[in-house]
Design a protein around this motif. Sequence first.
Motif, short mmCIF file in Angstrom:
data_model
loop_
_atom_site.label_atom_id
_atom_site.label_comp_id
_atom_site.label_asym_id
_atom_site.label_seq_id
_atom_site.Cartn_x
_atom_site.Cartn_y
_atom_site.Cartn_z
N MET A 104 0.85 -1.18 0.00
CA MET A 104 0.00 0.00 0.00
C MET A 104 0.89 1.23 0.00
SD MET A 104 -2.79 1.44 2.75
CE MET A 104 -3.74 -0.05 2.73
N VAL A 105 0.51 2.22 -0.79
CA VAL A 105 1.20 3.49 -0.81
C VAL A 105 0.17 4.60 -0.65
CG1 VAL A 105 3.09 2.68 -2.27
CG2 VAL A 105 1.09 3.73 -3.33
N LEU A 106 0.65 5.76 -0.29
CA LEU A 106 -0.19 6.95 -0.26
C LEU A 106 0.24 7.81 -1.44
CD1 LEU A 106 -2.28 8.78 1.20
CD2 LEU A 106 -0.35 9.77 2.45
N GLU A 107 -0.71 8.15 -2.30
CA GLU A 107 -0.43 9.03 -3.43
C GLU A 107 -1.00 10.41 -3.15
OE1 GLU A 107 -0.43 6.09 -7.31
OE2 GLU A 107 -2.13 7.43 -7.03
N LEU A 108 -0.17 11.41 -3.34
CA LEU A 108 -0.61 12.80 -3.28
C LEU A 108 -0.58 13.31 -4.71
CD1 LEU A 108 1.53 14.02 -0.25
CD2 LEU A 108 -0.75 12.99 -0.22
N VAL A 109 -1.74 13.67 -5.23
CA VAL A 109 -1.85 14.07 -6.63
C VAL A 109 -2.09 15.58 -6.69
CG1 VAL A 109 -3.08 13.73 -8.81
CG2 VAL A 109 -2.81 11.81 -7.22
N PHE A 110 -1.32 16.24 -7.54
CA PHE A 110 -1.39 17.68 -7.73
C PHE A 110 -1.53 18.00 -9.22
CE2 PHE A 110 1.22 16.82 -4.07
CZ PHE A 110 0.92 17.81 -3.14
N LEU A 111 -1.93 19.22 -9.52
CA LEU A 111 -1.80 19.75 -10.86
C LEU A 111 -0.57 20.63 -10.87
CD1 LEU A 111 -5.44 20.85 -11.77
CD2 LEU A 111 -4.22 18.78 -12.47
N ASP A 112 0.21 20.55 -11.97
CA ASP A 112 1.37 21.42 -12.10
C ASP A 112 0.96 22.72 -12.79
OD1 ASP A 112 1.25 20.88 -14.85
OD2 ASP A 112 3.06 19.65 -14.87
N ALA A 113 1.92 23.58 -13.06
CA ALA A 113 1.64 24.89 -13.66
C ALA A 113 1.03 24.76 -15.05
CB ALA A 113 2.92 25.73 -13.72
N ALA A 114 1.24 23.63 -15.72
CA ALA A 114 0.68 23.41 -17.06
C ALA A 114 -0.66 22.67 -17.00
CB ALA A 114 1.68 22.62 -17.91
N GLY A 115 -1.13 22.36 -15.78
CA GLY A 115 -2.41 21.67 -15.64
C GLY A 115 -2.34 20.16 -15.76
N LYS A 116 -1.12 19.61 -15.72
CA LYS A 116 -0.94 18.16 -15.79
C LYS A 116 -0.83 17.57 -14.39
CE LYS A 116 1.39 18.24 -20.24
NZ LYS A 116 2.56 17.83 -20.99
N ASN A 117 -1.24 16.30 -14.27
CA ASN A 117 -1.15 15.61 -12.98
C ASN A 117 0.30 15.31 -12.63
OD1 ASN A 117 -3.87 15.55 -12.45
ND2 ASN A 117 -4.16 13.46 -13.15
N ARG A 118 0.63 15.52 -11.37
CA ARG A 118 1.93 15.16 -10.79
C ARG A 118 1.65 14.41 -9.50
NH1 ARG A 118 6.97 16.57 -13.29
NH2 ARG A 118 6.51 18.27 -14.71
N LYS A 119 2.42 13.35 -9.22
CA LYS A 119 2.20 12.54 -8.02
C LYS A 119 3.43 12.50 -7.14
CE LYS A 119 0.84 8.76 -10.15
NZ LYS A 119 0.43 7.38 -10.38
N THR A 134 4.52 9.78 -4.25
CA THR A 134 4.12 8.48 -3.73
C THR A 134 4.91 8.19 -2.47
OG1 THR A 134 3.65 7.71 -5.97
CG2 THR A 134 3.92 6.02 -4.28
N ILE A 135 4.20 7.84 -1.41
CA ILE A 135 4.81 7.59 -0.11
C ILE A 135 4.64 6.11 0.23
CG2 ILE A 135 4.75 8.16 2.34
CD1 ILE A 135 3.52 10.91 1.35
N SER A 136 5.76 5.41 0.40
CA SER A 136 5.74 3.99 0.76
C SER A 136 5.50 3.85 2.26
CB SER A 136 7.07 3.33 0.41
OG SER A 136 7.31 3.42 -0.97
N GLN A 137 4.88 2.78 2.64
CA GLN A 137 4.62 2.45 4.04
C GLN A 137 4.02 3.63 4.80
OE1 GLN A 137 8.33 0.91 5.54
NE2 GLN A 137 8.26 -0.86 4.19
N PRO A 138 2.89 4.16 4.32
CA PRO A 138 2.30 5.32 4.99
C PRO A 138 1.57 4.92 6.27
CG PRO A 138 0.83 4.54 3.29
CD PRO A 138 2.09 3.71 3.18
#
Length: 79
Positions: free
Chosen positions: A5-20, A22-26
Motif C-alpha cells: 500500500m502506498v499513499l499518493e498525493l496528486v497535484f496539478l502542475d503549472a501546465a495543468g498536468k497531474n503530478r504525483k 508516492t509515499i511507501s509504508q504510509p
Amino acid sequence: MKDSMVLELVFLDAAGKNRKITISQPALNIAQETAEAVMQAIVACDLFKDEKGMDMYVTPVVARYVERNVTDVYAYEEA
C-alpha cells in the motif's frame, strides 16, 4: 502473494498536468484535514520546479491510498 500500500498525493502542475508524490509504508487512517494541510504546505513551499523552471505542485487534487496485490506466476531461482 505480496500486498503493498502506498499513499499518493496528486497535484496539478503549472501546465495543468497531474503530478504525483508516492509515499511507501504510509500511516493508516490519515485524516482528510491532515492530508489537505500537508498538500497545501507542499504547494506553499514553492521548492519543486521541472526542467523548464515551472512549478510542479500548484493545486492539490487528491490524497489516496493505493493497494497493490502481486502474485508471481514464475520467478527465476538461482541454483
